[in-house]
Scaffold this active site. Structure first.
Site, short mmCIF file in Angstrom:
data_model
loop_
_atom_site.label_atom_id
_atom_site.label_comp_id
_atom_site.label_asym_id
_atom_site.label_seq_id
_atom_site.Cartn_x
_atom_site.Cartn_y
_atom_site.Cartn_z
N ASP A 1 -5.52 4.85 10.29
CA ASP A 1 -6.72 5.03 9.95
C ASP A 1 -7.32 3.81 9.23
O ASP A 1 -8.69 3.59 9.34
CB ASP A 1 -7.23 6.24 8.91
CG ASP A 1 -7.23 7.64 9.74
OD1 ASP A 1 -7.13 7.45 11.03
OD2 ASP A 1 -6.95 8.74 9.27
N GLU B 1 -9.32 14.19 14.84
CA GLU B 1 -8.71 14.26 13.60
C GLU B 1 -9.64 15.48 12.98
O GLU B 1 -10.47 16.24 13.73
CB GLU B 1 -8.89 13.06 12.82
CG GLU B 1 -7.83 12.10 13.09
CD GLU B 1 -7.64 11.12 11.80
OE1 GLU B 1 -8.18 11.12 10.92
OE2 GLU B 1 -6.87 10.20 12.19
N HIS C 1 0.75 -1.08 -0.04
CA HIS C 1 -0.05 0.12 -0.14
C HIS C 1 0.94 1.23 -0.03
O HIS C 1 0.33 2.52 0.46
CB HIS C 1 -1.04 -0.14 1.18
CG HIS C 1 -2.27 -0.91 0.78
ND1 HIS C 1 -2.03 -2.05 0.18
CD2 HIS C 1 -3.55 -0.51 0.94
CE1 HIS C 1 -3.41 -2.47 0.00
NE2 HIS C 1 -4.32 -1.70 0.20
P1 FAD Z 1 4.32 -1.79 1.83
O1 FAD Z 1 3.79 -0.80 0.88
O2 FAD Z 1 4.47 -3.05 1.25
O3 FAD Z 1 5.69 -1.08 2.37
C1 FAD Z 1 6.01 0.08 2.78
C2 FAD Z 1 7.63 0.03 2.99
O4 FAD Z 1 7.88 -0.52 3.95
C3 FAD Z 1 8.38 -0.34 1.85
O5 FAD Z 1 9.56 0.62 2.00
C4 FAD Z 1 8.64 -1.44 2.23
O6 FAD Z 1 10.07 -2.06 1.51
C5 FAD Z 1 8.91 -1.61 3.63
N1 FAD Z 1 8.38 -2.72 4.36
C6 FAD Z 1 7.53 -3.55 4.52
N2 FAD Z 1 7.42 -4.36 5.22
C7 FAD Z 1 8.70 -4.33 5.87
C8 FAD Z 1 9.24 -4.97 7.01
N3 FAD Z 1 8.90 -6.24 7.09
N4 FAD Z 1 10.46 -4.73 7.30
C9 FAD Z 1 11.12 -3.64 6.81
N5 FAD Z 1 10.65 -3.02 5.90
C10 FAD Z 1 9.18 -3.19 5.31
N6 FAD Z 1 -0.24 5.94 7.36
C11 FAD Z 1 -0.32 6.20 8.43
O7 FAD Z 1 0.77 6.47 9.09
N7 FAD Z 1 -1.66 6.55 8.98
C12 FAD Z 1 -2.81 6.20 8.31
O8 FAD Z 1 -3.84 6.72 8.67
C13 FAD Z 1 -2.73 5.73 7.04
N8 FAD Z 1 -3.86 5.39 6.36
C14 FAD Z 1 -3.58 4.88 5.04
C15 FAD Z 1 -4.71 4.40 4.33
C16 FAD Z 1 -4.65 3.94 2.97
C17 FAD Z 1 -5.97 3.61 2.38
C18 FAD Z 1 -3.46 3.82 2.56
C19 FAD Z 1 -3.34 2.88 1.25
C20 FAD Z 1 -2.25 3.76 3.42
C21 FAD Z 1 -2.37 4.40 4.44
N9 FAD Z 1 -1.26 4.99 5.30
C22 FAD Z 1 -1.34 5.40 6.49
C23 FAD Z 1 0.16 4.61 4.71
C24 FAD Z 1 0.47 3.26 5.08
O9 FAD Z 1 1.03 3.24 6.38
C25 FAD Z 1 1.99 3.09 4.41
O10 FAD Z 1 1.67 3.09 2.95
C26 FAD Z 1 2.45 1.58 4.65
O11 FAD Z 1 4.03 1.46 4.33
C27 FAD Z 1 1.65 0.69 3.79
O12 FAD Z 1 1.85 -0.80 4.64
P2 FAD Z 1 2.17 -1.81 3.58
O13 FAD Z 1 2.06 -3.21 4.40
O14 FAD Z 1 1.19 -2.12 2.41
O15 FAD Z 1 3.66 -1.57 3.22
#
Ligand code: FAD
Length: 542
Positions: free
Chosen positions: A181, A292, A120
């Site tokens: 969120d 918020e 994400h």
């Molecule tokens: P990915 O997109 O898969 O990875 C994100 C980053 O983390 C990459 O650099 C990846 O290499 C690294 N990574 C992943 N897993 C690991 C691991 N195990 N060890 C080390 N590095 C790793 N963020 C907020 O803070 N607050 C919010 O309210 C919020 N709301 C959101 C709502 C939506 C609909 C979306 C799409 C995103 C939101 N986000 C929010 C952002 C979100 O926290 C980040 O985009 C987060 O990185 C997504 O998590 P993911 O598991 O999909 O990570």
């Protein structure tokens, strides 16, 4: 797909596949070009050699070499950087053996590795162009275990989704203290950023509510770290954008979970009054549990839209309210409670509301379960998916703005740059960072109170108008340029920078610490290439 081929015939098929892949990748159009950085040469043959040699490793999981398109996609849907392979680890040792092998074989570090949580990210942060993506969600490990006592916690795999943690911990009457969120994100994904929402003014972001981590470094070492053990790695990894290691397990602090939530929205027409009330609420000891807010630009029938989830306090007054296409600021607050505390909670809510200066006819209230409140964005996701509006490009921009500059920012951006279109929700709320831990890698503005402002835009594919990706990206650039010109001391959250110089500016005085940690934990700069922070192996002297 099975593991890498081992006999000679399979080897030649594999090499043919790699050559085919190289040719195809070089033919990929514009979007894949965004993956390349001017200062990074396209990997030469060594990357493929190493990939080939990975077949000698005895792993519980496997590598997949085909049908990996999904790893070249993320929620942002703007960057599409195809990897050469995906590792689907079953055990932590699969990750450590793979990294160690690459570290020991590839001194020029041409094969990069990106951990992928739920994908994400917004701008390719979890992608590895012609590299290796580690699918963290396939990691199997000890079951999620909840521990009670004075300082309760849950031990989880880093590929676990926060929504699953919520359901599991609630079985024990407990829940994490700090949330995002949206909960369909992995632990590793949010801990490598911060994990911020309307509870962070009280508890700090998610990275401040972690007791212990297990991390595989860029050398392939598996280390347990906490405040008291390998503390430099612990704080480096928290908010460290995946630069120093892959988080494989986390111990997350818990608190007693409430059963219910009183959820409230009100409107303001003056930004200054809205901001004053928000700051007042986060300064109090006894206040709401969640604070918020959002900006509403040029929309009619605002209150009608709320009626599906909220009830007006005064239906008659609410029905007479006319938003008339003006800009409004909505405060959104929540108070947690258990059914036997309902009366006291209602009195407390009335007391707090009586101290605020919102437009009285716009007071809307709702009572929902704690689970429904925490998982509220998923309900919107389902609606958007049904309309085919979830998988569009998301040129989001997240900024942290010091309190001293928020009025100038609001005036210039909400009133002038945005004009009459916003292309999606705009969140805005303040936090007190005196309650945050400043030892993590997260970079924030220097003032105690700063605002998180999130432009959660969606672009319409093939549009050439104000809802096109191009238009919204240019608008985001204008916002960033304004912040720089006005020297507001703004930092990006979920930051996206194109050059190392820009990253140096982002980290400011912390840049040397980032460099030192990189040289210590990932000296070949193998990890997390999607951020484009460190493109070259690090010298070990500073
Ligand atoms: P990915 O997109 O898969 O990875 C994100 C980053 O983390 C990459 O650099 C990846 O290499 C690294 N990574 C992943 N897993 C690991 C691991 N195990 N060890 C080390 N590095 C790793 N963020 C907020 O803070 N607050 C919010 O309210 C919020 N709301 C959101 C709502 C939506 C609909 C979306 C799409 C995103 C939101 N986000 C929010 C952002 C979100 O926290 C980040 O985009 C987060 O990185 C997504 O998590 P993911 O598991 O999909 O990570």
């Amino acid at each position: 797909m099975g593991s890498l081929p081992s006999d000679c015939f399979e080897r030649s098929k594999f090499l043919f596949f790699i050559v085919f892949l190289v040719v195809s990748l070089n033919c990929l159009p514009i979007k894949a070009n965004q993956c390349r950085n001017n200062s990074v040469a396209t990997p030469r043959i060594p990357a493929y050699d190493i990939l080939l040699s990975l077949q000698t490793l005895a792993l519980d999981g496997y590598f997949s070499l085909e049908d990996n398109e999904h790893a070249a996609k993320d929620f942002g849907n703007i960057y599409h950087c195809p990897p050469l392979a995906i590792l689907h680890p079953k055990a932590v040792s699969d990750i450590s053996r793979t990294i160690k092998h690459i570290f020991e074989t590839d001194s020029t570090s041409e094969l990069k590795i990106a951990a992928r949580g739920h994908g994400h990210s917004l701008q390719g942060q979890a992608q590895a162009y012609q590299g290796l993506v580690v699918n963290m969600e396939s990691l199997e490990g000890p079951e999620m275990t909840v521990h009670g006592g004075e300082f309760p916690y849950v031990d989880v795999s880093a590929g676990e989704l926060w929504i699953n943690i919520l359901h599991e911990t609630l079985k024990h009457g407990l829940a994490p203290k700090s949330w995002t969120d949206y909960l369909h994100l992995t632990v590793g994904g949010t801990l490598s950023n911060a994990g911020i929402n309307g509870q962070a003014f009280r508890h700090g972001p998610q990275i401040d509510n972690i007791f212990q981590l297990e991390v595989v470094t860029g050398k392939g070492d598996v280390l347990t770290c906490s405040e008291n053990q390998n503390a430099d790695l612990f704080y480096g990894v928290l908010g460290g954008l995946g630069q120093f290691g892959i988080i494989t397990r986390a111990r997350i602090s818990l608190e007693p979970a409430p059963m219910k939530v009183k959820w409230i929205r009100v409107l303001y027409s003056e930004f200054s009054i809205f901001a004053r009330d928000q700051e007042y609420l986060i300064s109090l000891e006894n206040t709401f549990d969640y604070v918020e807010g959002f900006v509403i630009i040029n929309r009619t029938g605002i209150l009608n839209n709320w009626r599906s989830s909220f009830n007006p306090k005064d239906p008659l007054q609410a029905s007479q309210f006319n938003s008339d296409g003006r800009t409004f600021y909505s405060l959104e607050v929540a108070k947690y409670f258990n059914p036997d505390e309902t009366e006291a909670m209602n009195q407390e809510v009335d007391r707090l509301l009586s101290e605020l200066s919102y437009i009285p006819s716009t007071l809307f209230l709702s009572e929902v379960s704690y689970v429904d409140f925490q998982d509220r964005v998923h309900a919107s996701e389902m609606k958007l998916r049904a309309k085919g509006l979830w998988e569009v490009p998301h040129p989001w921009l997240n900024l942290m703005i010091p309190r001293s500059g928020i009025h100038e920012f609001a005036h210039e951006v909400f009133e002038k740059i945005l004009g009459e279109t916003s292309n999606g929700p705009i969140l805005i709320y303040p936090v007190n960072q005196s309650r945050w831990n400043n030892r993590t890698s997260l970079v924030t503005p220097e003032e105690d109170v700063f605002y998180l402002v999130a432009f959660l835009s969606s672009a319409v594919p093939f549009s050439t108008g104000k809802d096109s990706l191009d238009y919204i990206q240019r608008r985001n650039e204008r916002i960033i340029e304004f912040c720089e010109r006005a020297q507001l001391g703004v930092k990006q959250y979920l930051a996206h920078h194109r050059t190392q110089e820009e990253w140096e500016g982002h980290f400011g005085t912390r840049w040397q610490v980032m460099r030192r940690r990189k040289s210590e934990y990932d000296p070949l700069a193998i990890l997390a290439p999607g951020h484009r922070i460190f493109q070259k192996p690090m010298s070990t002297t500073f």
